[in-house]
Design a protein around this motif. Structure first.
Motif, short mmCIF file in Angstrom:
data_model
loop_
_atom_site.label_atom_id
_atom_site.label_comp_id
_atom_site.label_asym_id
_atom_site.label_seq_id
_atom_site.Cartn_x
_atom_site.Cartn_y
_atom_site.Cartn_z
N ALA A 1 -0.18 11.34 6.28
CA ALA A 1 -0.40 9.77 6.57
C ALA A 1 -1.67 9.92 7.15
O ALA A 1 -1.77 10.78 8.26
CB ALA A 1 0.74 9.33 7.34
N ALA A 2 -2.79 9.03 6.81
CA ALA A 2 -3.70 8.87 7.52
C ALA A 2 -4.14 7.35 7.95
O ALA A 2 -3.77 6.31 7.34
CB ALA A 2 -4.92 9.23 6.72
N GLY A 3 -4.68 7.20 9.17
CA GLY A 3 -5.02 5.83 9.54
C GLY A 3 -5.24 5.93 11.10
O GLY A 3 -5.88 6.84 11.75
N GLN B 1 -1.26 3.28 12.36
CA GLN B 1 -1.41 2.18 11.37
C GLN B 1 -2.18 2.92 10.22
O GLN B 1 -3.47 3.02 10.44
CB GLN B 1 -2.61 1.07 12.01
CG GLN B 1 -2.47 -0.27 11.14
CD GLN B 1 -1.08 -0.87 10.78
OE1 GLN B 1 -0.47 -1.01 11.58
NE2 GLN B 1 -0.93 -1.07 9.54
N ALA B 2 -1.35 3.03 9.25
CA ALA B 2 -1.70 3.98 8.30
C ALA B 2 -2.44 3.26 7.23
O ALA B 2 -2.17 2.02 6.81
CB ALA B 2 -0.56 4.59 7.60
N HIS B 3 -3.55 3.79 6.38
CA HIS B 3 -3.96 3.43 5.19
C HIS B 3 -3.90 3.90 4.15
O HIS B 3 -4.02 3.63 2.84
CB HIS B 3 -5.46 3.05 5.52
CG HIS B 3 -6.26 4.39 5.67
ND1 HIS B 3 -6.62 5.45 4.72
CD2 HIS B 3 -6.74 4.82 6.80
CE1 HIS B 3 -7.23 6.29 5.23
NE2 HIS B 3 -7.12 6.13 6.37
N ASP B 4 -3.12 5.22 4.36
CA ASP B 4 -2.82 6.26 3.20
C ASP B 4 -1.50 6.90 3.72
O ASP B 4 -1.46 7.59 4.57
CB ASP B 4 -3.98 7.02 2.79
CG ASP B 4 -3.69 7.75 1.61
OD1 ASP B 4 -2.95 7.08 0.49
OD2 ASP B 4 -4.16 8.90 1.29
N VAL B 5 -0.59 7.11 2.59
CA VAL B 5 0.67 8.02 2.84
C VAL B 5 0.88 8.50 1.59
O VAL B 5 1.03 7.81 0.64
CB VAL B 5 2.07 7.12 3.51
CG1 VAL B 5 3.08 7.83 3.35
CG2 VAL B 5 1.69 6.36 4.64
N GLN B 6 0.75 9.69 1.56
CA GLN B 6 1.14 10.49 0.36
C GLN B 6 2.41 11.66 0.57
O GLN B 6 2.44 12.03 1.72
CB GLN B 6 0.10 11.71 0.11
CG GLN B 6 -1.29 10.58 -0.19
CD GLN B 6 -1.27 9.64 -1.73
OE1 GLN B 6 -0.78 10.21 -2.63
NE2 GLN B 6 -1.63 8.53 -1.51
N GLU C 1 0.74 -1.26 -0.07
CA GLU C 1 0.15 0.08 -0.18
C GLU C 1 0.82 1.08 -0.10
O GLU C 1 0.33 2.37 -0.13
CB GLU C 1 -1.06 -0.01 1.17
CG GLU C 1 -1.90 -1.22 1.32
CD GLU C 1 -2.79 -0.99 0.20
OE1 GLU C 1 -3.23 -0.05 -0.34
OE2 GLU C 1 -3.02 -2.12 -0.53
N LEU C 2 2.19 1.27 0.16
CA LEU C 2 2.93 2.37 0.22
C LEU C 2 2.80 3.17 -0.86
O LEU C 2 2.83 4.34 -0.88
CB LEU C 2 4.54 2.02 0.92
CG LEU C 2 5.29 3.16 1.04
CD1 LEU C 2 4.59 4.11 2.21
CD2 LEU C 2 6.58 2.86 1.42
N GLY C 3 3.09 2.59 -2.16
CA GLY C 3 2.99 3.35 -3.06
C GLY C 3 4.04 4.42 -3.77
O GLY C 3 4.59 4.13 -4.89
N ALA C 4 4.60 5.06 -2.67
CA ALA C 4 5.42 6.08 -3.28
C ALA C 4 6.87 5.82 -2.72
O ALA C 4 6.74 5.13 -1.71
CB ALA C 4 4.89 7.62 -2.67
#
Length: 96
Positions: free
Chosen positions: A59-61, A82-87, A46-49
């Protein structure tokens, strides 16, 4: 038993290189503008970047428990996120 989930969003600077932990999670430390440290954990897929020390991220979670610091190593406590999104946060430059 009633358990509530605390969802948060943080913005800050990555201070450690991401490392792979058990459970196929990637973990790295983010320090927000107030100096609060977070141990951000996210599934590797899920990290993506590309996240590296010095990068600004959002980061959101789910906020988790606090990992106590070790005073004898000048290590502060860190809150687990515990992140579900990191931009990656892009810097905006004004045209002169």
């Amino acid at each position: 038993m009633n358990t509530s989930l605390s969802l948060i969003t943080i913005e800050g600077t990555v201070t450690t290189a991401p490392s792979l932990t058990s459970g196929n999670l990637v973990e790295f430390v983010v320090v927000d503008d107030l100096g609060t440290q977070f141990s951000v954990r996210i599934p590797r897929t899920e990290l993506g970047a590309h996240v590296a020390p010095g990068a600004r991220v959002v980061a959101a979670g789910a906020e988790g428990w606090v990992i106590p610091g070790r005073a004898w190593r000048d290590e502060p406590s860190r809150t687990i996120l515990q992140a579900h999104d990191v931009q990656l946060r892009r810097s905006a430059y004004a045209a002169a």
